[in-house]
Write a protein that holds these residues in place. Structure first.
Motif: not given
Length: 467
Positions: A302-319
């Protein structure tokens, strides 16, 4: 751990994508191994993700559950050595008395008469709780208050919970939750001055050691009057977290329009910072998100905050779900700093029943880090297609949106990119239209009911077509 979870796993899938996680502390929380390298479309993104092998269970046709669980369970007739059998509500008090031991259910257990204030261990649960495919029913508040270094698996939970933030655990650290499900309802009515994070498996994940959730399923409803975030699986995920093969089919509702609440089909809110990483794969939302506040909703996060060297991967997902007041089918990013990265790849949306406009992912951040958001190999089919792929993100590759939609443009400001293309509904039915998609290992064309690209490892197709 690998031997203990072997009976849950039906398929090993090797992916060529970036990942997250470090080995969690504690002997009971070794995560599954992964085998993939970084695949961020941003060439400046650091390749810090380790090489591992992802083990995922097969998603059954039509998401058919095996007796209420995603993964089939062969129920054991006798408790294994070093496990304490639980067969009644009275025996659940053993968990409080010895929260570091290993337990296994040997029958369905009705907890309608239990005092949950005395069952939850004060210092947190750090053993193994194996549901053995059985159900804990009539749960009326969170089953385990705090899980730290523990393993919960093969457990079905049902009940109607009032003024609590999760069915399984309020707070989870450095733990593994495998093949668990929830049916029933969770409601929070504390008043405006007391916000909380609501999810079915965990209200809050907070740990710099990795917490892993996979093959978890929600069919229940989560209702918050004053919640800060609501997720179908996790209310809020901070620190290192891996979420695989999780599925929300329940309704998530924020009732208080005066309270800003983040709604996400899998995770309500995530704060990925201080070098931590969040990884979601093979997750899907078919549930309804009803947000009565003027704030964000998204089908996966729903809501992301990415900072301070953070990493996010969202792969093979659907709505597939209906998002009543939302921005994005997959994720919404409020804040990303220039030292952090987000990659969204191999995702799609095919929900038509949208009261508000939707895209794949969006970002409201004015930070330079917005250039570190990569969206690749995604498509969007929907009547309300405001910003068909993204409203503000510019780093897009091999993405497709429905040009037949009410609003025919790839981004909010109308700018079109060479790697973003509008397709007609007929063109969406042709594999050749999706240039750049990996039809060898990731994608395949669907059947007659849904003749558009679907994931090879997911055999589910919608019951009714959309065009």
């Amino acid at each position: 751990m690998k031997k203990r979870i072997a009976i849950l796993l039906a398929l090993a899938i090797t992916l060529s994508l970036g990942a997250c996680s470090s080995k969690p502390a504690g002997s009971n929380t070794e995560p599954p191994s992964y085998d993939f390298s970084s695949n961020s479309e941003n060439t400046d993104a650091p390749s810090q993700f380790p090489t591992k092998t992802v083990i995922l269970s097969v998603v059954h046709p039509d998401f058919a559950l095996s007796n209420g669980l995603i993964d089939p369970v062969t129920q054991l007739a006798e408790a294994p050595e070093q496990f304490i059998p639980l067969t009644s509500e009275e025996e659940f008090d053993k968990i409080r008395l010895n929260p570091t031991a290993n337990y296994i259910l040997m029958a369905d257990v009705d907890l309608s008469q239990i005092d949950f204030e005395t069952i939850r261990p004060d210092g947190g649960f750090s053993g193994i709780l194996d549901g053995n495919g059985y159900t804990v029913s009539n749960v009326n508040t969170t089953l385990l208050g705090h899980v730290d270094g523990g393993v919960i698996r093969n457990l079905k939970i049902s009940g109607d919970l009032i003024e609590c933030n999760a069915s399984l655990a309020e707070n989870v650290e450095s733990s593994t939750i495998v093949n668990c499900s929830f049916t029933g309802s969770i409601e929070w009515y504390p008043g405006y001055d007391r916000g909380t994070t609501n999810g079915t498996m965990a209200g809050l994940i907070s740990s710099m050691e990795d917490t892993v959730l996979y093959s978890c399923y929600n069919e229940g409803s989560v209702f918050g009057d004053s919640s800060t975030s609501i997720g179908g699986i996790v209310g809020r995920a901070d620190g290192n977290c891996t979420i695989l093969n999780c599925f929300n089919a329940g309704t998530l509702t924020n009732q208080n329009g005066d309270r800003d609440t983040d709604l996400g089909g899998i995770v309500g809110y995530s704060d990925t910072t201080n070098g931590s990483s969040l990884y979601l794969s093979y997750c899907r939302n078919t549930g309804t998100l009803e947000n009565h506040s003027d704030i964000v909703s998204a089908g996966i996060v729903g809501h992301m905050s990415v900072r301070g060297g953070g990493q996010v991967l969202i792969d093979i997902c659907y709505n597939e779900g209906s998002i009543g007041w939302g921005n994005s089918a997959i994720a919404y990013v409020e804040d990303i700093h220039e030292d952090s990265y987000i990659t969204i790849t191999n995702c799609y949306n095919y929900s038509e029943n949208l009261e508000q406009a939707i895209n794949i992912a969006d970002c409201s951040s004015k930070e330079p880090g917005i250039n570190n958001i990569s969206i690749a190999h995604c498509y969007n089919i929907g009547d309300a297609c405001y910003g068909g792929i993204s409203g503000n993100c510019k780093n897009l590759q091999d993405c497709y949106y429905l040009s037949d939609a009410d609003i025919d443009r790839a981004t909010k400001d109308g700018a079109l990119f060479s790697d973003v293309k509008g397709l007609t509904l007929d063109e969406m039915k042709k594999q050749d239209s999706f240039v750049g998609f990996n039809f060898d290992t990731v994608w395949q064309m669907g059947g007659n009911d849904y003749p558009y690209p679907v994931f090879k490892a997911v055999s589910y197709l919608p019951e009714e077509g959309i065009g």
